[in-house]
Design a protein around this motif. Structure first.
Motif, PDB file in Angstrom:
ATOM      1  N   MET A 207      36.739  47.976  16.586  1.00 12.67           N
ATOM      2  CA  MET A 207      36.158  47.379  17.952  1.00 12.67           C
ATOM      3  C   MET A 207      37.166  46.877  18.736  1.00 12.67           C
ATOM      4  O   MET A 207      37.896  46.028  18.734  1.00 12.67           O
ATOM      5  CB  MET A 207      35.267  46.296  17.640  1.00 12.67           C
ATOM      6  CG  MET A 207      36.137  45.389  16.686  1.00 12.67           C
ATOM      7  SD  MET A 207      35.916  44.286  15.637  1.00 12.67           S
ATOM      8  CE  MET A 207      36.270  42.854  15.990  1.00 12.67           C
ATOM      9  N   ALA A 208      37.534  47.641  19.603  1.00 11.23           N
ATOM     10  CA  ALA A 208      38.674  47.360  20.658  1.00 11.23           C
ATOM     11  C   ALA A 208      38.002  46.947  21.758  1.00 11.23           C
ATOM     12  O   ALA A 208      36.995  47.642  22.266  1.00 11.23           O
ATOM     13  CB  ALA A 208      39.507  48.842  20.976  1.00 11.23           C
ATOM     14  N   ALA A 209      38.792  46.067  22.632  1.00 10.12           N
ATOM     15  CA  ALA A 209      38.467  45.810  23.839  1.00 10.12           C
ATOM     16  C   ALA A 209      38.718  46.834  24.782  1.00 10.12           C
ATOM     17  O   ALA A 209      39.479  47.782  24.646  1.00 10.12           O
ATOM     18  CB  ALA A 209      39.381  44.407  24.031  1.00 10.12           C
ATOM     19  N   ARG A 210      37.738  46.543  25.979  1.00 10.18           N
ATOM     20  CA  ARG A 210      37.827  47.803  26.799  1.00 10.18           C
ATOM     21  C   ARG A 210      38.924  47.449  27.897  1.00 10.18           C
ATOM     22  O   ARG A 210      39.702  48.711  28.001  1.00 10.18           O
ATOM     23  CB  ARG A 210      36.531  47.788  27.522  1.00 10.18           C
ATOM     24  CG  ARG A 210      35.472  47.589  26.544  1.00 10.18           C
ATOM     25  CD  ARG A 210      34.700  46.212  26.359  1.00 10.18           C
ATOM     26  NE  ARG A 210      33.787  46.237  25.233  1.00 10.18           N
ATOM     27  CZ  ARG A 210      34.049  45.322  24.272  1.00 10.18           C
ATOM     28  NH1 ARG A 210      35.054  44.594  24.090  1.00 10.18           N
ATOM     29  NH2 ARG A 210      33.030  45.392  23.250  1.00 10.18           N
ATOM     30  N   ASN A 211      38.997  46.514  28.505  1.00  9.74           N
ATOM     31  CA  ASN A 211      40.045  46.122  29.397  1.00  9.74           C
ATOM     32  C   ASN A 211      41.026  45.326  28.867  1.00  9.74           C
ATOM     33  O   ASN A 211      40.807  44.415  28.059  1.00  9.74           O
ATOM     34  CB  ASN A 211      39.340  45.842  30.632  1.00  9.74           C
ATOM     35  CG  ASN A 211      38.225  44.628  30.331  1.00  9.74           C
ATOM     36  OD1 ASN A 211      38.152  44.336  29.309  1.00  9.74           O
ATOM     37  ND2 ASN A 211      37.962  44.073  31.436  1.00  9.74           N
ATOM     38  N   PRO A 212      42.124  45.217  29.671  1.00  8.95           N
ATOM     39  CA  PRO A 212      43.324  44.220  29.420  1.00  8.95           C
ATOM     40  C   PRO A 212      42.905  43.005  29.568  1.00  8.95           C
ATOM     41  O   PRO A 212      43.280  42.179  28.414  1.00  8.95           O
ATOM     42  CB  PRO A 212      44.272  44.721  30.385  1.00  8.95           C
ATOM     43  CG  PRO A 212      44.124  45.872  30.820  1.00  8.95           C
ATOM     44  CD  PRO A 212      42.579  46.074  30.597  1.00  8.95           C
ATOM     45  N   GLU A 213      42.256  42.344  30.301  1.00  2.00           N
ATOM     46  CA  GLU A 213      41.641  41.099  30.289  1.00  2.00           C
ATOM     47  C   GLU A 213      41.054  40.626  29.312  1.00  2.00           C
ATOM     48  O   GLU A 213      41.045  39.579  28.649  1.00  2.00           O
ATOM     49  CB  GLU A 213      40.993  40.870  31.813  1.00  2.00           C
ATOM     50  CG  GLU A 213      41.615  40.990  32.857  1.00  2.00           C
ATOM     51  CD  GLU A 213      40.758  40.603  34.176  1.00  2.00           C
ATOM     52  OE1 GLU A 213      39.835  39.866  33.940  1.00  2.00           O
ATOM     53  OE2 GLU A 213      41.525  40.445  35.156  1.00  2.00           O
ATOM     54  N   GLU A 214      40.128  41.355  28.620  1.00  2.00           N
ATOM     55  CA  GLU A 214      39.270  40.949  27.737  1.00  2.00           C
ATOM     56  C   GLU A 214      40.075  40.805  26.563  1.00  2.00           C
ATOM     57  O   GLU A 214      40.026  39.883  25.478  1.00  2.00           O
ATOM     58  CB  GLU A 214      38.235  42.218  27.457  1.00  2.00           C
ATOM     59  CG  GLU A 214      37.516  41.737  26.199  1.00  2.00           C
ATOM     60  CD  GLU A 214      35.803  42.033  26.279  1.00  2.00           C
ATOM     61  OE1 GLU A 214      35.370  42.351  27.386  1.00  2.00           O
ATOM     62  OE2 GLU A 214      35.122  41.930  25.349  1.00  2.00           O
ATOM     63  N   ARG A 215      41.055  41.697  26.332  1.00  2.00           N
ATOM     64  CA  ARG A 215      41.799  41.727  24.996  1.00  2.00           C
ATOM     65  C   ARG A 215      42.892  40.489  25.103  1.00  2.00           C
ATOM     66  O   ARG A 215      42.923  39.661  24.135  1.00  2.00           O
ATOM     67  CB  ARG A 215      43.176  42.955  25.050  1.00  2.00           C
ATOM     68  CG  ARG A 215      42.346  44.063  24.775  1.00  2.00           C
ATOM     69  CD  ARG A 215      43.237  45.309  24.913  1.00  2.00           C
ATOM     70  NE  ARG A 215      43.348  45.962  23.627  1.00  2.00           N
ATOM     71  CZ  ARG A 215      43.904  47.122  23.300  1.00  2.00           C
ATOM     72  NH1 ARG A 215      44.906  47.467  24.356  1.00  2.00           N
ATOM     73  NH2 ARG A 215      44.047  47.619  22.206  1.00  2.00           N
ATOM     74  N   ILE A 216      43.203  40.103  26.304  1.00  3.73           N
ATOM     75  CA  ILE A 216      43.798  38.887  26.426  1.00  3.73           C
ATOM     76  C   ILE A 216      43.145  37.616  26.383  1.00  3.73           C
ATOM     77  O   ILE A 216      43.494  36.666  25.499  1.00  3.73           O
ATOM     78  CB  ILE A 216      44.527  38.638  27.985  1.00  3.73           C
ATOM     79  CG1 ILE A 216      45.617  39.796  28.329  1.00  3.73           C
ATOM     80  CG2 ILE A 216      45.192  37.327  28.248  1.00  3.73           C
ATOM     81  CD1 ILE A 216      45.949  39.883  29.862  1.00  3.73           C
ATOM     82  N   TYR A 217      41.998  37.498  26.814  1.00  4.80           N
ATOM     83  CA  TYR A 217      40.958  36.549  26.582  1.00  4.80           C
ATOM     84  C   TYR A 217      40.712  36.290  25.040  1.00  4.80           C
ATOM     85  O   TYR A 217      40.896  35.251  24.348  1.00  4.80           O
ATOM     86  CB  TYR A 217      39.676  36.512  27.169  1.00  4.80           C
ATOM     87  CG  TYR A 217      40.017  36.590  28.617  1.00  4.80           C
ATOM     88  CD1 TYR A 217      40.833  35.676  29.234  1.00  4.80           C
ATOM     89  CD2 TYR A 217      39.185  37.187  29.543  1.00  4.80           C
ATOM     90  CE1 TYR A 217      41.007  35.769  30.656  1.00  4.80           C
ATOM     91  CE2 TYR A 217      39.205  37.521  30.878  1.00  4.80           C
ATOM     92  CZ  TYR A 217      40.083  36.663  31.164  1.00  4.80           C
ATOM     93  OH  TYR A 217      40.341  36.724  32.730  1.00  4.80           O
ATOM     94  N   ARG A 218      40.570  37.376  24.469  1.00  2.00           N
ATOM     95  CA  ARG A 218      40.249  37.585  22.953  1.00  2.00           C
ATOM     96  C   ARG A 218      41.530  36.790  22.175  1.00  2.00           C
ATOM     97  O   ARG A 218      41.478  36.228  21.266  1.00  2.00           O
ATOM     98  CB  ARG A 218      40.062  38.932  22.215  1.00  2.00           C
ATOM     99  CG  ARG A 218      38.639  39.442  22.601  1.00  2.00           C
ATOM    100  CD  ARG A 218      38.023  39.590  21.140  1.00  2.00           C
ATOM    101  NE  ARG A 218      36.957  40.280  21.239  1.00  2.00           N
ATOM    102  CZ  ARG A 218      35.716  39.706  20.971  1.00  2.00           C
ATOM    103  NH1 ARG A 218      35.691  38.283  20.679  1.00  2.00           N
ATOM    104  NH2 ARG A 218      34.627  40.293  20.929  1.00  2.00           N
TER     105      ARG A 218
ATOM    106  N   ALA B 212      45.807  36.845  34.385  1.00  2.00           N
ATOM    107  CA  ALA B 212      44.506  36.843  33.652  1.00  2.00           C
ATOM    108  C   ALA B 212      43.989  35.676  33.585  1.00  2.00           C
ATOM    109  O   ALA B 212      42.773  35.312  34.107  1.00  2.00           O
ATOM    110  CB  ALA B 212      44.407  37.780  32.429  1.00  2.00           C
ATOM    111  N   LEU B 213      44.720  34.730  33.094  1.00  2.00           N
ATOM    112  CA  LEU B 213      44.503  33.186  32.853  1.00  2.00           C
ATOM    113  C   LEU B 213      44.565  32.538  34.088  1.00  2.00           C
ATOM    114  O   LEU B 213      43.475  31.649  34.294  1.00  2.00           O
ATOM    115  CB  LEU B 213      45.504  32.692  31.850  1.00  2.00           C
ATOM    116  CG  LEU B 213      45.494  33.350  30.336  1.00  2.00           C
ATOM    117  CD1 LEU B 213      46.588  32.472  29.510  1.00  2.00           C
ATOM    118  CD2 LEU B 213      43.985  32.868  29.629  1.00  2.00           C
ATOM    119  N   GLY B 214      45.191  32.809  34.965  1.00  2.00           N
ATOM    120  CA  GLY B 214      44.862  32.272  36.212  1.00  2.00           C
ATOM    121  C   GLY B 214      43.642  32.652  36.865  1.00  2.00           C
ATOM    122  O   GLY B 214      43.088  31.776  37.629  1.00  2.00           O
TER     123      GLY B 214
END
Length: 110
Positions: free
Chosen positions: A1-12, A44-46
DNA sequence: CTAGTGACTGTTT
DNA sequence: AAAACAGCCACTA
């Protein structure tokens, strides 16, 4: 289960940081699968709105330093306070002792 | 389309 | 120790 976009990966990746531990931008980027995208982590965090789902305060700069993002440094103080509340200690230089508190990814053998 | 900017990091001067 | 340079991605003007 891979994240779709970079942001989601970062949040994860940020959400995976255990309580009482901290991680650096580079580390988050690495865990998220983008070893050289530390900038996107900060960006992304910003953009992220603090809804209590992502422990943004556990993300520090290189060497355990808190990145500056407000002129008066009020946000920095809040971050430090939140970390201290979790048992994270700072040294006289205002840096976190990464040797003690840096999140170490569980070493998984291939 | 180009140019500028940003919660950054690592290497080189 | 401090400054400069390069690298990467997204958003805005």
């Amino acid at each position: 289960m891979a994240a779709r976009n970079p942001e989601e990966r970062i949040y994860r990746a940020v959400m995976r940081i255990p309580r009482g531990r901290v991680a650096t931008y580079g580390q988050i980027a690495r865990v998220a699968g983008m070893p050289r995208h530390h900038r996107q982590v900060g960006r992304a965090l910003g953009r992220l709105i603090d809804d209590g789902l992502v422990p943004w305060h556990r993300v520090l700069g290189a060497g355990g330093t808190i990145s500056t993002r407000s002129a008066d440094g009020s946000v920095e103080q809040l971050q430090r306070k939140l970390l201290e509340r979790e048992g994270v200690m700072f040294d006289a230089r205002g840096r976190v002792a990464l040797a003690r508190f840096q999140w170490k990814r569980a070493a998984k053998g291939p």
